[in-house]
Write an enzyme that holds these catalytic residues in place. Structure first.
Site, short mmCIF file in Angstrom:
data_model
loop_
_atom_site.label_atom_id
_atom_site.label_comp_id
_atom_site.label_asym_id
_atom_site.label_seq_id
_atom_site.Cartn_x
_atom_site.Cartn_y
_atom_site.Cartn_z
N ASN A 1 2.23 1.47 4.38
CA ASN A 1 2.53 0.19 5.07
C ASN A 1 2.20 0.27 6.56
O ASN A 1 2.84 -0.38 7.39
CB ASN A 1 4.00 -0.23 4.86
CG ASN A 1 4.31 -1.67 5.28
OD1 ASN A 1 5.42 -1.99 5.65
ND2 ASN A 1 3.33 -2.56 5.25
N CYS B 1 0.86 -1.19 0.00
CA CYS B 1 0.00 0.00 0.00
C CYS B 1 0.89 1.23 0.00
O CYS B 1 2.07 1.14 -0.39
CB CYS B 1 -0.98 -0.01 1.16
SG CYS B 1 -0.24 0.01 2.81
N ASP C 1 -8.20 3.93 0.89
CA ASP C 1 -7.26 4.31 1.94
C ASP C 1 -8.04 4.80 3.16
O ASP C 1 -8.74 5.81 3.07
CB ASP C 1 -6.37 5.42 1.37
CG ASP C 1 -5.33 5.90 2.36
OD1 ASP C 1 -5.40 5.47 3.53
OD2 ASP C 1 -4.47 6.68 1.96
N CYS D 1 -1.56 0.88 7.34
CA CYS D 1 -3.00 0.62 7.45
C CYS D 1 -3.43 -0.64 6.70
O CYS D 1 -3.78 -1.65 7.31
CB CYS D 1 -3.81 1.82 6.93
SG CYS D 1 -3.58 3.32 7.91
N ARG D 2 -3.42 -0.58 5.35
CA ARG D 2 -4.02 -1.67 4.57
C ARG D 2 -3.12 -2.89 4.43
O ARG D 2 -3.55 -4.02 4.71
CB ARG D 2 -4.41 -1.15 3.16
CG ARG D 2 -5.53 -0.14 3.19
CD ARG D 2 -5.66 0.61 1.89
NE ARG D 2 -4.53 1.52 1.67
CZ ARG D 2 -4.33 2.26 0.59
NH1 ARG D 2 -5.21 2.19 -0.40
NH2 ARG D 2 -3.29 3.05 0.49
N SER D 3 -1.88 -2.70 3.96
CA SER D 3 -1.05 -3.89 3.70
C SER D 3 -0.68 -4.67 4.96
O SER D 3 -0.54 -5.90 4.89
CB SER D 3 0.18 -3.55 2.86
OG SER D 3 1.01 -2.61 3.48
P1 4NP Z 1 -1.84 2.85 4.02
O1 4NP Z 1 -2.52 4.17 4.57
O2 4NP Z 1 -1.26 3.18 2.66
O3 4NP Z 1 -2.99 1.89 3.91
O4 4NP Z 1 -0.80 2.45 5.03
C1 4NP Z 1 -1.85 5.40 4.69
C2 4NP Z 1 -1.01 5.61 5.75
C3 4NP Z 1 -0.37 6.83 5.91
C4 4NP Z 1 -0.58 7.83 4.98
C5 4NP Z 1 -1.42 7.62 3.90
C6 4NP Z 1 -2.05 6.39 3.75
N1 4NP Z 1 0.05 9.10 5.15
O5 4NP Z 1 -0.22 10.00 4.35
O6 4NP Z 1 0.84 9.26 6.09
#
Ligand code: 4NP
Length: 151
Positions: free
Chosen positions: A12, A9, A122, A14-16
């Protein structure tokens, strides 16, 4: 033979990490090596978001020990399958490919499933219930991917 699957993702956190936890549970960590990474460097070395840890724990999956890391071209060489969450992850991962063989390893995690969305949204800036939806989507996608892959 061991199959190496990398969940990708943006951050790294939240989703992955949830996808890694679900896939580890579904495979019992047998015959597969599962890992995750993010295309961005924002959160390197940090644990998953507390909301991801909580939704995984609700399903008896402990992801609290994971540490965020950034996707590298070496990952695309080393893993057999790179499953990405959305179109942005897809284009960023494709940009790292050195060959058509590498490109062919990368796909949207939703592609093997019949979920009603083309990508995993996201949840980072959204409400907490976004994480429950992400969990359900990822569970469905991981099950479908494994079913197709192990057929
Ligand atoms: P992820 O979510 O890609 O599912 O881990 C996010 C985590 C952090 C951010 C964006 C998306 N950020 O902008 O910090």
């Amino acid at each position: 033979m061991t199959t190496k699957v990398l969940m990708v993702c943006l951050g790294n956190i939240c989703r992955s990490p949830i996808a890694e936890g679900i896939m580890r549970k579904l495979t019992n960590d047998q015959d597969f090596i599962i890992d995750s990474a993010g295309t961005a460097n924002y959160h390197i070395g940090t644990a998953p978001d507390y909301r991801s840890i909580a939704i995984a724990a609700l399903h008896d999956i402990d992801i609290s020990g994971q540490k965020a890391r950034q996707l590298t071209p070496a990952d695309i060489d080393a893993f057999d399958h790179i499953l990405v969450m959305d179109e942005e992850n897809l284009s960023n991962a494709i940009a790292m490919c050195a060959s058509e063989k590498h490109r062919d390893k990368i796909s949207l995690i939703t592609a093997a499933s019949e979920v009603d969305t083309p990508y995993i949204p996201d949840p980072y800036y959204g409400e907490d219930d976004g994480f429950a939806r992400v969990y359900e989507l990822l569970h469905d996608c991981c099950k479908s991917w494994l079913k197709k892959y192990t057929k």
